[in-house]
Scaffold this motif. Structure first.
Motif, PDB file in Angstrom:
ATOM      1  N   MET A  21       0.838  -1.190   0.000  1.00 15.72           N
ATOM      2  CA  MET A  21       0.000   0.000   0.000  1.00 15.72           C
ATOM      3  C   MET A  21       0.881   1.251   0.000  1.00 15.72           C
ATOM      4  SD  MET A  21      -3.239  -0.896   2.496  1.00 15.72           S
ATOM      5  CE  MET A  21      -2.237  -1.361   3.907  1.00 15.72           C
ATOM      6  N   THR A  22       0.527   2.202  -0.831  1.00 22.41           N
ATOM      7  CA  THR A  22       1.302   3.429  -0.951  1.00 22.41           C
ATOM      8  C   THR A  22       0.968   4.395   0.181  1.00 22.41           C
ATOM      9  OG1 THR A  22      -0.349   4.537  -2.330  1.00 22.41           O
ATOM     10  CG2 THR A  22       1.286   3.155  -3.447  1.00 22.41           C
ATOM     11  N   PHE A  23       1.837   5.401   0.341  1.00 24.26           N
ATOM     12  CA  PHE A  23       1.624   6.409   1.373  1.00 24.26           C
ATOM     13  C   PHE A  23       0.331   7.185   1.123  1.00 24.26           C
ATOM     14  CE2 PHE A  23       2.033  10.852   2.714  1.00 24.26           C
ATOM     15  CZ  PHE A  23       2.186  10.680   4.084  1.00 24.26           C
ATOM     16  N   ASN A  24       0.086   7.567  -0.135  1.00 31.07           N
ATOM     17  CA  ASN A  24      -1.124   8.319  -0.467  1.00 31.07           C
ATOM     18  C   ASN A  24      -2.385   7.514  -0.152  1.00 31.07           C
ATOM     19  OD1 ASN A  24       0.302  10.547  -1.367  1.00 31.07           O
ATOM     20  ND2 ASN A  24       0.341   9.853  -3.501  1.00 31.07           N
ATOM     21  N   LEU A  25      -2.320   6.211  -0.414  1.00 30.66           N
ATOM     22  CA  LEU A  25      -3.467   5.350  -0.111  1.00 30.66           C
ATOM     23  C   LEU A  25      -3.702   5.281   1.389  1.00 30.66           C
ATOM     24  CD1 LEU A  25      -5.657   3.348  -0.892  1.00 30.66           C
ATOM     25  CD2 LEU A  25      -3.916   1.546  -0.933  1.00 30.66           C
ATOM     26  N   LEU A  26      -2.634   5.114   2.155  1.00 26.83           N
ATOM     27  CA  LEU A  26      -2.761   5.058   3.615  1.00 26.83           C
ATOM     28  C   LEU A  26      -3.280   6.378   4.172  1.00 26.83           C
ATOM     29  CD1 LEU A  26       0.505   3.145   4.623  1.00 26.83           C
ATOM     30  CD2 LEU A  26      -1.845   2.307   4.728  1.00 26.83           C
ATOM     31  N   LEU A  27      -2.824   7.489   3.583  1.00 24.28           N
ATOM     32  CA  LEU A  27      -3.278   8.801   4.039  1.00 24.28           C
ATOM     33  C   LEU A  27      -4.769   8.977   3.759  1.00 24.28           C
ATOM     34  CD1 LEU A  27      -2.635  11.586   5.197  1.00 24.28           C
ATOM     35  CD2 LEU A  27      -2.017  12.324   2.882  1.00 24.28           C
ATOM     36  N   SER A  28      -5.207   8.619   2.565  1.00 20.27           N
ATOM     37  CA  SER A  28      -6.621   8.734   2.210  1.00 20.27           C
ATOM     38  C   SER A  28      -7.489   7.853   3.109  1.00 20.27           C
ATOM     39  CB  SER A  28      -6.828   8.334   0.743  1.00 20.27           C
ATOM     40  OG  SER A  28      -6.095   9.172  -0.122  1.00 20.27           O
ATOM     41  N   LEU A  29      -7.016   6.633   3.343  1.00 21.64           N
ATOM     42  CA  LEU A  29      -7.753   5.711   4.198  1.00 21.64           C
ATOM     43  C   LEU A  29      -7.811   6.223   5.634  1.00 21.64           C
ATOM     44  CD1 LEU A  29      -9.236   3.029   4.416  1.00 21.64           C
ATOM     45  CD2 LEU A  29      -7.032   1.895   4.758  1.00 21.64           C
ATOM     46  N   SER A  30      -6.721   6.803   6.107  1.00 19.81           N
ATOM     47  CA  SER A  30      -6.684   7.352   7.467  1.00 19.81           C
ATOM     48  C   SER A  30      -7.689   8.479   7.638  1.00 19.81           C
ATOM     49  CB  SER A  30      -5.280   7.858   7.798  1.00 19.81           C
ATOM     50  OG  SER A  30      -4.338   6.815   7.747  1.00 19.81           O
ATOM     51  N   ILE A  31      -7.744   9.374   6.656  1.00 21.36           N
ATOM     52  CA  ILE A  31      -8.680  10.498   6.722  1.00 21.36           C
ATOM     53  C   ILE A  31     -10.121   9.999   6.714  1.00 21.36           C
ATOM     54  CG2 ILE A  31      -9.552  12.519   5.476  1.00 21.36           C
ATOM     55  CD1 ILE A  31      -6.675  12.964   4.474  1.00 21.36           C
ATOM     56  N   ALA A  32     -10.403   9.041   5.825  1.00 20.67           N
ATOM     57  CA  ALA A  32     -11.755   8.492   5.748  1.00 20.67           C
ATOM     58  C   ALA A  32     -12.146   7.792   7.045  1.00 20.67           C
ATOM     59  CB  ALA A  32     -11.862   7.516   4.575  1.00 20.67           C
ATOM     60  N   LEU A  33     -11.242   7.002   7.608  1.00 21.58           N
ATOM     61  CA  LEU A  33     -11.524   6.296   8.862  1.00 21.58           C
ATOM     62  C   LEU A  33     -11.723   7.276  10.018  1.00 21.58           C
ATOM     63  CD1 LEU A  33      -8.964   3.344   8.627  1.00 21.58           C
ATOM     64  CD2 LEU A  33     -11.461   3.147   8.678  1.00 21.58           C
ATOM     65  N   THR A  34     -10.943   8.347  10.016  1.00 26.02           N
ATOM     66  CA  THR A  34     -11.082   9.357  11.075  1.00 26.02           C
ATOM     67  C   THR A  34     -12.458  10.011  11.021  1.00 26.02           C
ATOM     68  OG1 THR A  34      -8.703   9.807  11.062  1.00 26.02           O
ATOM     69  CG2 THR A  34     -10.134  11.493  12.013  1.00 26.02           C
ATOM     70  N   LEU A  35     -12.904  10.353   9.825  1.00 27.65           N
ATOM     71  CA  LEU A  35     -14.220  10.973   9.667  1.00 27.65           C
ATOM     72  C   LEU A  35     -15.334  10.026  10.096  1.00 27.65           C
ATOM     73  CD1 LEU A  35     -13.741  12.782   6.232  1.00 27.65           C
ATOM     74  CD2 LEU A  35     -13.753  13.810   8.512  1.00 27.65           C
ATOM     75  N   VAL A  36     -15.201   8.744   9.716  1.00 27.70           N
ATOM     76  CA  VAL A  36     -16.208   7.757  10.093  1.00 27.70           C
ATOM     77  C   VAL A  36     -16.219   7.548  11.607  1.00 27.70           C
ATOM     78  CG1 VAL A  36     -16.862   5.317   9.922  1.00 27.70           C
ATOM     79  CG2 VAL A  36     -16.173   6.572   7.872  1.00 27.70           C
ATOM     80  N   ALA A  37     -15.027   7.420  12.208  1.00 25.35           N
ATOM     81  CA  ALA A  37     -14.936   7.189  13.651  1.00 25.35           C
ATOM     82  C   ALA A  37     -15.421   8.382  14.456  1.00 25.35           C
ATOM     83  CB  ALA A  37     -13.493   6.849  14.022  1.00 25.35           C
ATOM     84  N   ALA A  38     -15.202   9.595  13.923  1.00 24.58           N
ATOM     85  CA  ALA A  38     -15.576  10.807  14.649  1.00 24.58           C
ATOM     86  C   ALA A  38     -17.061  11.123  14.553  1.00 24.58           C
ATOM     87  CB  ALA A  38     -14.769  11.994  14.130  1.00 24.58           C
ATOM     88  N   ALA A  39     -17.759  10.502  13.608  1.00 29.21           N
ATOM     89  CA  ALA A  39     -19.205  10.747  13.477  1.00 29.21           C
ATOM     90  C   ALA A  39     -19.919  10.294  14.749  1.00 29.21           C
ATOM     91  CB  ALA A  39     -19.742  10.004  12.258  1.00 29.21           C
ATOM     92  N   PRO A  40     -20.928  11.050  15.189  1.00 34.30           N
ATOM     93  CA  PRO A  40     -21.616  10.724  16.450  1.00 34.30           C
ATOM     94  C   PRO A  40     -22.505   9.488  16.349  1.00 34.30           C
ATOM     95  CG  PRO A  40     -22.669  12.591  15.375  1.00 34.30           C
ATOM     96  CD  PRO A  40     -21.432  12.277  14.570  1.00 34.30           C
ATOM     97  N   GLY A  41     -21.885   8.331  16.228  1.00 35.60           N
ATOM     98  CA  GLY A  41     -22.620   7.072  16.167  1.00 35.60           C
ATOM     99  C   GLY A  41     -22.681   6.389  17.519  1.00 35.60           C
ATOM    100  N   PRO A  42     -23.111   5.124  17.557  1.00 31.25           N
ATOM    101  CA  PRO A  42     -23.248   4.390  18.820  1.00 31.25           C
ATOM    102  C   PRO A  42     -21.949   4.305  19.616  1.00 31.25           C
ATOM    103  CG  PRO A  42     -24.380   3.233  17.047  1.00 31.25           C
ATOM    104  CD  PRO A  42     -23.624   4.345  16.403  1.00 31.25           C
ATOM    105  N   GLY A  43     -20.809   4.109  18.924  1.00 25.47           N
ATOM    106  CA  GLY A  43     -19.544   4.002  19.630  1.00 25.47           C
ATOM    107  C   GLY A  43     -19.173   5.284  20.362  1.00 25.47           C
TER     108      GLY A  43
END
Length: 204
Positions: free
Chosen positions: A1-23
């Motif tokens: 996996m490239t750095f750009n791919l990891l960066l994009s995935l990190s940003i997407a995961l952060t946004l999903v995790a930060a959303a006010p869901g059940p967790g």
């Protein structure tokens, strides 16, 4: 996996995790009720369950088939629903605590994290990750990096919520301890709703 791919995935995961869901809701309410240690144990439970689901996905386990048939997954969801109901009853009946000292560690907080993790779509990773990567093409090194990335992002984001809630706890309850009663009722209601949601998703 490239750095750009990891960066994009990190940003997407952060946004999903930060959303006010059940967790997030579980992390914040348990921290407000029982202290920072409880909130961090909830985070640990959420991360642990998410990693189990992800490892099963990477191992090629057909979670879709497992979810549509009576079996281990259904049993886990029923147990998780019962855990949420019991926690809801405990929250509803919890008395007002005049001293705001840090609470003791309890396995129930970790179990709460596991249970609430199952209220999210169990097949989340099957739908989310293929947008960024081909799961079948991952090497062992890529899989380890992916597990580390997801666990790290979830821990940092939800841990930040726990820290903020711990700071908010003193401000909310130091001068007005009676507010704890409303928090207990709200927390119990949320837990009951999550349990009903999980039961409904299991049946359907």
């Amino acid at each position: 996996m490239t750095f750009n791919l990891l960066l994009s995935l990190s940003i997407a995961l952060t946004l999903v995790a930060a959303a006010p869901g059940p967790g997030v809701i579980m992390t914040v309410t348990r921290t407000l009720q029982f202290g920072l240690t409880a909130g961090l144990l909830v985070v640990a439970g959420i991360v642990a369950m998410d990693l189990v689901v992800l490892m099963a996905t990477l191992a090629g386990l057909n979670l879709l088939t497992l979810a549509n048939q009576p079996g281990l997954l259904t049993l886990l969801m029923v147990i998780a629903s019962l855990v949420l109901i019991v926690l809801g009853i405990q929250s509803w009946r919890r008395p007002i605590i005049l001293r705001l000292d840090e609470g003791h560690a309890s396995v129930s907080h970790f179990m709460a994290g596991i249970a609430v993790s199952l209220t999210n779509p169990v097949l989340f990773y099957l739908a989310f990750l293929p947008v960024f990567i081909d799961l079948d093409a991952l090497t062992l090194h890529d899989q380890i990096v992916l597990l580390a990335l997801i666990s790290g992002v979830l821990t940092l984001v939800l841990g930040a919520y726990a820290l903020l809630a711990a700071k908010l706890k003193t401000w909310l309850f130091e001068q007005h301890p009676e507010r704890q009663l409303w928090l207990n009722r709200i927390s119990a209601t949320v837990l009951f709703i999550l349990a009903i949601t999980l039961i409904h998703s299991t049946i359907s």
